[in-house]
Enzyme design. Structure first.
Site, PDB file in Angstrom:
ATOM      1  N   LYS A   9       0.810  -1.224   0.000  1.00 30.46           N
ATOM      2  CA  LYS A   9       0.000   0.000   0.000  1.00 30.46           C
ATOM      3  C   LYS A   9       0.848   1.282   0.000  1.00 30.46           C
ATOM      4  O   LYS A   9       0.443   2.306  -0.525  1.00 30.46           O
ATOM      5  CB  LYS A   9      -0.948  -0.004   1.191  1.00 30.46           C
ATOM      6  N   GLU A  12     -10.445   6.816   3.406  1.00 35.36           N
ATOM      7  CA  GLU A  12     -11.326   5.964   4.199  1.00 35.36           C
ATOM      8  C   GLU A  12     -10.585   4.658   4.457  1.00 35.36           C
ATOM      9  O   GLU A  12      -9.658   4.304   3.730  1.00 35.36           O
ATOM     10  CB  GLU A  12     -12.638   5.700   3.462  1.00 35.36           C
ATOM     11  N   SER A  58       1.840  -9.812  -1.251  1.00 37.08           N
ATOM     12  CA  SER A  58       1.484  -8.402  -1.090  1.00 37.08           C
ATOM     13  C   SER A  58       1.718  -7.854   0.313  1.00 37.08           C
ATOM     14  O   SER A  58       1.899  -6.651   0.480  1.00 37.08           O
ATOM     15  CB  SER A  58       0.021  -8.182  -1.492  1.00 37.08           C
TER      16      SER A  58
HETATM   17  C1  LIG Z   1      -5.115  -4.039   1.106  1.00 37.95           C
HETATM   18  C2  LIG Z   1      -4.414  -5.302   0.810  1.00 37.95           C
HETATM   19  C3  LIG Z   1      -4.753  -6.104  -0.308  1.00 37.95           C
HETATM   20  C4  LIG Z   1      -5.920  -5.821  -1.214  1.00 37.95           C
HETATM   21  O1  LIG Z   1      -5.814  -4.680  -1.984  1.00 37.95           O
HETATM   22  P1  LIG Z   1      -5.511  -4.715  -3.552  1.00 37.95           P
HETATM   23  O2  LIG Z   1      -5.838  -3.347  -3.986  1.00 37.95           O
HETATM   24  O3  LIG Z   1      -6.382  -5.752  -4.168  1.00 37.95           O
HETATM   25  O4  LIG Z   1      -4.088  -5.047  -3.716  1.00 37.95           O
HETATM   26  C5  LIG Z   1      -3.989  -7.233  -0.567  1.00 37.95           C
HETATM   27  N1  LIG Z   1      -2.967  -7.592   0.235  1.00 37.95           N
HETATM   28  C6  LIG Z   1      -2.624  -6.857   1.319  1.00 37.95           C
HETATM   29  C7  LIG Z   1      -1.495  -7.306   2.164  1.00 37.95           C
HETATM   30  C8  LIG Z   1      -3.330  -5.700   1.646  1.00 37.95           C
HETATM   31  O5  LIG Z   1      -2.995  -4.990   2.729  1.00 37.95           O
END
Ligand SMILES: *Cc1c(COP(=O)(O)O)cnc(C)c1O
Length: 383
Positions: free
Chosen positions: A84, A106, A367
């Site tokens: 993020k 938000e 992610s």
């Molecule tokens: C917020 C989040 C997501 C989902 O958001 P995308 O916009 O689909 O990437 C995925 N993995 C993690 C670790 C997150 O914090």
């Protein structure tokens, strides 16, 4: 408008008071973001503050076990513990250059709010986070963390007191205060220019991974896999490979199963509709949006994914809560890496692909890290 169109998806479906602010934002983005000066500042912060480049890790134990070479792009190692920060840095820099003094955002579980609070503190921008009262109560520590970094957290008490109500409150704030305020959207969703702007800020994931993969193997991966909530980490990974012979797999929050009435898989199982200012895929009315991971718990999805699905560029599947939890545990045990529950959906999909045997090399976007999910996991596993 052509810039915000993805083969009929996307667009800017907003009430009149928001047309002008969004047009201004699109203009600012088009003028500023491409400049060498902006890109240099963005790159410096990504390196020094966020911790880029992130490693590409060959998951040797997982690969041995499932019979394909599995590589992990380690976005979990970034400052804040997830991808993020890439987007938040980009948008906050843009806001600052456009002369804005204030950020609003938000948040549901608090991940995006926390990342926004980080960049607000870093760049000296007043930061206000809208959060449903229910979420504020559930996420006490995240609220504290945001306040610690100087953000104010605005408890939203209208409607269902959840994420959707927080979005409405933030949009109203934006419409009223557009002169000095930037609305920092957390994924590749919403009206133009957000889907393409957030994609471009997140594309650094795939650009790095492509080069790292080439250096390491002399080739490109056969498949690229990512989880899809709003879709930003997935698009961020995929974009650099979009013209390559690389198969894309998106893992949505399958919840209790895509055929159940509780999931967050509008691509695998949903319909075309307009939501939050964009035309895209959304879950059916009789479905309750649900995923074990808060970050995938969203009824819509970024319009570019809706396009990828329509043209067959990416295959989207709902990965159930149960499958994601199993993968969460599997990666922890085999590699000593605890993934976020969101990312565990991608890991589960990659394991399945490896078992099916059609791909020799699989690139997975990890992610985020799973520290935030310890309580959930501890309630599911009896260790
Ligand atoms: C917020 C989040 C997501 C989902 O958001 P995308 O916009 O689909 O990437 C995925 N993995 C993690 C670790 C997150 O914090």
């Amino acid at each position: 408008m052509a810039d915000g169109e993805f083969e009929g998806y996307g667009g800017r479906y907003v009430p009149d008071p928001l047309q002008e602010p969004l047009e201004q934002l699109a203009t600012a983005y088009d003028e500023v973001a491409g400049s060498e000066e902006f890109q240099a500042e963005f790159r410096d912060l990504l390196a020094e503050y966020a911790g880029r480049p992130t490693p590409l890790y060959y998951a040797r134990n997982l690969s041995d076990r499932y019979g394909a070479d599995i590589f992990l792009k380690r976005e979990d190692l970034l400052h804040g513990g997830a991808h993020k920060i890439n987007n938040c840095l980009g948008q906050a820099l843009l806001a600052k250059r456009a002369g804005k003094e204030r950020l609003i955002a938000e948040t549901g579980a608090g991940q995006h709010g926390t990342a926004t609070a980080m960049v607000g503190a870093l760049l000296g921008l007043e930061t206000e986070i809208y959060m449903g009262k229910k979420d504020v109560e559930r996420q006490e520590m995240n609220v504290f963390r945001m306040r610690l970094m100087g953000a104010s957290v605005n408890e939203v008490t209208r409607g269902g007191q959840g994420l959707a109500d927080a979005v409405d409150a933030a949009l109203e704030d934006f419409a009223e205060n557009v002169d000095d305020t930037h609305y920092l959207v957390g994924s590749v969703v919403g009206p133009d220019p957000f889907p393409r702007m957030v994609r471009n800020f997140q594309s650094v994931i795939g650009e790095e991974a492509r080069e790292q993969f080439r250096d390491r193997t002399g080739d490109l991966p056969d498949a690229a896999v990512a989880c899809v909530g709003g879709g930003s980490n997935a698009i961020g990974l995929f974009h650099a490979f979009r013209d390559d012979d690389v198969d894309f797999y998106g893992a949505e929050g399958g919840g209790k199963g895509a055929d159940s009435s509780k999931h967050a898989a509008p691509l695998a199982k949903g319909k075309d509709d307009v939501i939050h200012g964009m035309k895209t895929r959304v879950i059916d009315e009789d479905v309750e949006v649900h995923s074990v991971s808060a970050g995938l718990d969203y009824p819509g999805v970024g319009p570019e994914h809706a396009m990828f699905r329509a043209v067959g560029r990416c295959e989207y599947t709902g990965v159930t809560d149960e499958e994601a939890l199993a993968a969460f545990r599997e990666l922890s045990e085999t590699e000593g890496i605890v993934p976020a529950l969101e990312s565990s959906h991608a890991v589960a999909r990659a394991i399945r692909l490896a078992e099916e045997g059609d791909h020799e090399t699989i690139l997975v976007n990890l992610s985020g890290r799973g520290d935030k999910d310890m309580e959930t996991a501890a309630s599911k596993f009896d260790l």
